[in-house]
Design an enzyme around this catalytic site. Structure first.
Site, PDB file in Angstrom:
ATOM      1  N   ARG A   1     -14.966  40.644  43.779  1.00 44.73           N
ATOM      2  CA  ARG A   1     -14.938  39.248  44.260  1.00 44.73           C
ATOM      3  C   ARG A   1     -16.324  38.937  44.791  1.00 44.73           C
ATOM      4  NH1 ARG A   1      -9.725  37.296  47.623  1.00 44.73           N
ATOM      5  NH2 ARG A   1     -10.905  35.356  47.560  1.00 44.73           N
TER       6      ARG A   1
ATOM      7  N   ASP B   1     -13.031  30.569  59.586  1.00 52.80           N
ATOM      8  CA  ASP B   1     -13.870  31.164  58.543  1.00 52.80           C
ATOM      9  C   ASP B   1     -15.319  31.265  59.020  1.00 52.80           C
ATOM     10  OD1 ASP B   1     -11.751  31.283  56.842  1.00 52.80           O
ATOM     11  OD2 ASP B   1     -12.224  29.416  55.796  1.00 52.80           O
TER      12      ASP B   1
END
Lengths: 334, 334
Positions: free
Chosen positions: B85, B233
């Site tokens: 990823r 985040d």
């Protein structure tokens, strides 16, 4: 092209099967009232006004089919149709209105009585169509070319006998040549915004952007929304408005961001017997509407669910009501 | 019981397959690093910290499997794992941290180098576990028995190497014997709240009620929410917080209703290179995440979609940040 959810075609009733949307657009012509009852039960037709109109036509079909215009038979058929969705107020209202008309004219010949029922059903349909048209015309004055309008749930041609209430305003703007852009909340749990509103606006050639309900706040913060317009299930004497769950959150966000918030609804939605929204009991829907999507479980088995059918937006969050009798100010002060 | 998303079991790595939740709880033991890469790609393991930890263990497995502790081989394997990823910051961070450690000790014997990699991977895991624990302990002081806490998305044991950030606080309250009730937003479009948060809290014996995102406002108005807690985040220098889409709307609603709004995140989430949230670019996710649910279309073909991956909550809506170094006040003034 604005879609027609219900149409009388000769002595048949044409319904758009809304359970197949948005993947398939299937119209069915009904000449058997029992099939119309089934269509109402299966939610092929939905939206309070649309259910009432379908039921009215179903009664005309039923009396024609049985060939018996006796009062006893008509009342029996009326009860059978009302039982299709016992809690649908518009359904009982439409059927009772026809019964009353029939009662007043019971000396007539059988064919006259049948004709009377068809006429009254058509009148209910036509009045709804005109009511939508008036709401659309009054409301359209509040919008201009270039506006980006957020809406919640479905209050359009699919829910009514005409162009809808909140979406009726949008259709009217479009017909007036105003270039508008609609943002449609998907409207969980039943996704009426994604399945129905997005579909009917796209079909009518109106630019529509779909979003999940939790994205509306960010859109507003980015300055992308110029107005919000929604429908209403019930409006109490002080202006508190019951509508699809999620409406209240949108109204709070609109106020915080200084965006006008409009409620479009006919005068018949104003309930003069209820003082404030606090008196409205809010029932819970089936947990499965939240925990399953098209049969697939999306949450753990047996999880506790909060799923109110609607919420109440207090009058002080509403800029104005757009009704079939004109614009009425809401309680919101900027 | 608090679930473990990742566990080292001897020389194998046990992962819970999160793609099968909430219907099935399936753990798989991996001794082949290529299968761990596949598990990361298929999102069997998700959440930034959990991905980093899995990747670190995958590198240890890889070096052991290939039996080649040369620098060239380790770097090659590291690149292969990073490609699982490429945009996952924690993944590159964890792998680079191990490479750096290896570089400093490259004179060691092959078995020492392999041991070093396993130790460093375990250290990354353990640090994450302790970080969650510290956030949980600092945060738990803000909550008391009887509180009803709303959360959004998943920031728990399924996303980290420990008990999570926002959910870590909730688990700690529970372990302290505080009787708390969690309301979990389902968190469209990917439904992490419904699929993951509801599942892991229920499994841990914590009372959890699921709701669709658009119901949170009504719950707050009814006085049913005493605090909101979410993860983050990225937090910019001025306190603006990027988090899962929908967080901003919840923060606005919390402020309007006078409900404290907490962000739980490790100090590593504070980005000292970005001044304010306005500098954060918000990418759009695939429209299919909104228009399809488990393969079923829920919106018309080709409809325009607004689907930001996250939103930014300005510091002035945040009551406090709960970090692994203590509580830091946010910019919200009641």
């Amino acid at each position: 092209m604005i879609v027609k959810a219900i149409e009388r075609v000769g002595d048949k009733i044409r319904l758009l099967d809304q359970t197949r949307l948005p993947s398939e657009e299937i119209y069915r012509d009904y000449d058997d009232y029992k099939e119309v009852i089934e269509a109402i039960k299966r939610l092929e037709v939905r939206g309070a006004p649309a259910i009432g109109i379908s039921a009215a036509y179903a009664l005309a079909l039923a009396v024609g089919q049985t060939g018996d215009t006796s009062r006893a038979n008509i009342v029996k058929l009326a009860e059978e149709i009302k039982a299709a969705r016992p809690t649908a107020v518009n359904l009982s209202w439409a059927i009772d209105r026809i019964l009353e008309k029939v009662n007043k004219s019971f000396s007539g010949k059988p064919e006259d009585i049948l004709q009377l029922i068809w006429s009254e059903a058509a009148a209910i349909h036509e009045e709804d169509r005109l009511m939508c048209r008036r709401i659309g015309e009054f409301g359209a004055d509040l919008f201009k070319s270039g506006d980006s309008i957020l809406t919640h749930c479905n209050t359009g041609a699919l829910a009514t006998g005409g162009i809808g209430t909140a979406l009726g305003v949008i259709y009217t703007c479009h017909q007036q040549g105003k270039n508008i852009h609609v943002y449609a909340d998907e409207t969980r749990p039943l996704l009426q915004g994604a399945r129905l509103t997005a579909w009917e606006l796209k079909k009518a050639g109106i630019r529509v952007t779909l979003l999940t309900d939790n994205m509306a706040g960010m859109l507003m913060r980015q300055g992308k929304i110029s107005q919000v317009i929604v429908g209403a299930d019930r409006i109490t004497k002080n202006g508190d408005t019951a509508n699809k769950i999620g409406t209240y959150s949108v109204a709070v966000l609109a106020k915080v961001h200084g965006i006008p918030f409009y409620v479009a609804a006919p005068m018949s939605t104003f309930d003069r017997t209820t003082e404030t929204g606090d008196e409205i009991e809010i029932e819970q829907r089936s947990p499965a509407e939240v925990t399953r999507l098209f049969g697939t479980p999306i949450a753990p088995e047996g999880i506790e669910v909060f799923s109110p059918a609607f919420d109440v937006t207090p009058d002080e969050l509403i800029t104005a009501f757009i009704t079939d009798e004109g614009i009425k100010p809401g309680g919101r002060k900027e």
